[in-house]
Every structure is written in structure tokens, then in C-alpha cells.
Design a protein around this motif. Structure first.
Motif: not given
Length: 221
Positions: A79-103
């Protein structure tokens, strides 16, 4: 390990556009920064790029647990690496409610979260001057994460709050600030407080929280 092999192991090989997008993201990573500096190896980088690409294609379900296992990292480190890489690429996190429910194993919460979010947006916008309503931005993943967490509490389901905060890429203080606002405006939906809030008190609390957030260098709307 080749990106196509990793995509196959994650059940994504049939999604050609997704795999191509992930390959573009990986090339962009290599050009913009050295991911090894932030502790992200080649396999983990490929997995994360596939997940980021999957979030761009809303109909694709990404198996986060399998991805973490394939990356060779702990879930927290991933999770830490995911957030770091996303920030490095300047990409905003997009959370899907369905994926959260599954996860988080709470699929039955999905309709309640959608209803709660919709009501919160309506009530928050109604409380703002018309001149500020157009500037309100509810696309931040923290709103989805907080609504999901509060719905889980209402239905007495245990959710790992720390993990949820890491997944949505926010901070504890921002999560708490949005949580307070949602509980104030939608206590009837989330069922957190048995005591009805006075509208003037709610408005005052929200203004105080917004000011405190700005002083801490954070802005969630």
C-alpha cells in the motif's frame, strides 16, 4: 518477470488495453524517477502499474490480495509503495465502492455507502453559499473511504481503519476531519450518534474543522 506474465497471473491478460496502459505507466516510471529509491522493485512496480491501469477501467475487478502476494511484499508495504508510485506519477487515487466491498469482504454495504455519499453531497452543498457550490470537489477518495467506514460501523462490521486509510492514500487527520463532517450532517443515515445535532452547532463545527484543516496545510474541499 514480463508484464504480460504478471497480467496473466492476475487474470488480466484478456484486457489488452489495460495491459498496454500498464506498460505505458511503467515506462513513465522509468523515465520520471528511480522507483528503487522508494523501495519498489521491478515485479512490484509492474503489479502496481497494472492496478493503477485497472482503476482507469471501471469494469475491471482487480484482485488486490493476489497482487500483494505476487509482489512479494507485505500488504502494508505494498500500500505504501502503491501510494508512493501514484504520487510520483501525479495520478489521483480513484476508489470504487464495489472494489472496496470486495476487498474488505463487505459487499452488502455497497448500496448503503452510495446512499450515504449521495445524501452527504446534497446536504453539504445545500449548506454552502451558491458562489462556492461549483468549487466543491467530492472526487477525493477520502469521501468514499469514510462513508464506507461509517456504514461498516453502523452495521457492526469490523473494518481495518489503518488499512483503509492506506488504500485511499489519505492521512489520519484528513480522514478524521471528513468523518466528523459526515457524522454531523448525516447522523440519521450513518447512525453514529443517538443525540440529534443542532444545525447551528453542526455548521460551527464544520467551519472549525475546515479552518483547522487549512492551518495544517490540508484541504479536502
Amino acid at each position: 518477470m514480463d508484464l504480460s506474465d504478471i497480467a496473466r497471473k492476475l487474470g488480466l491478460s484478456e484486457h489488452k488495453l489495460l495491459v498496454r496502459k500498464a506498460a505505458e505507466l511503467r515506462r513513465l516510471c522509468d523515465v520520471q524517477f528511480d522507483s528503487s529509491i522508494i523501495g519498489v522493485g521491478e515485479v512490484c512496480k509492474a503489479v502496481i502499474c497494472l492496478e493503477i491501469a485497472a482503476t482507469r477501467f471501471g469494469e475491471v475487478i482487480f484482485d488486490r490480495q493476489k497482487a500483494v502476494k505476487l509482489s512479494g511484499m507485505s500488504e502494508k508495504a505494498y500500500n505504501r509503495s502503491f501510494n508512493s508510485l501514484q504520487n510520483g506519477l501525479n495520478i489521483k487515487t480513484k476508489l470504487d465502492i464495489r472494489e472496496l466491498g470486495i476487498q474488505f469482504g463487505c459487499v452488502r454495504l455497497i448500496p448503503f455507502v452510495k446512499k450515504g455519499l449521495s445524501l452527504y453531497k446534497d446536504r453539504f452543498l445545500a449548506s454552502l453559499p451558491s458562489s462556492r457550490q461549483a468549487n466543491a470537489d467530492f472526487t477525493r477518495p477520502v469521501f468514499t473511504a469514510v462513508a464506507f467506514y461509517l456504514c461498516a460501523k453502523k452495521h457492526k462490521l469490523k473494518i481495518d481503519k489503518v488499512r483503509l486509510i492506506e488504500v485511499c492514500g489519505t492521512s489520519e487527520s484528513e480522514f478524521s476531519c471528513v468523518s466528523t463532517s459526515m457524522k454531523d450532517l448525516c447522523h440519521d443515515v450513518f447512525g453514529i450518534s443517538s443525540e440529534k445535532k443542532d444545525p447551528k452547532e453542526v455548521k460551527g463545527n464544520r467551519a472549525f474543522k475546515l479552518q483547522a484543516s487549512k492551518e495544517n496545510g490540508e484541504s479536502w474541499l
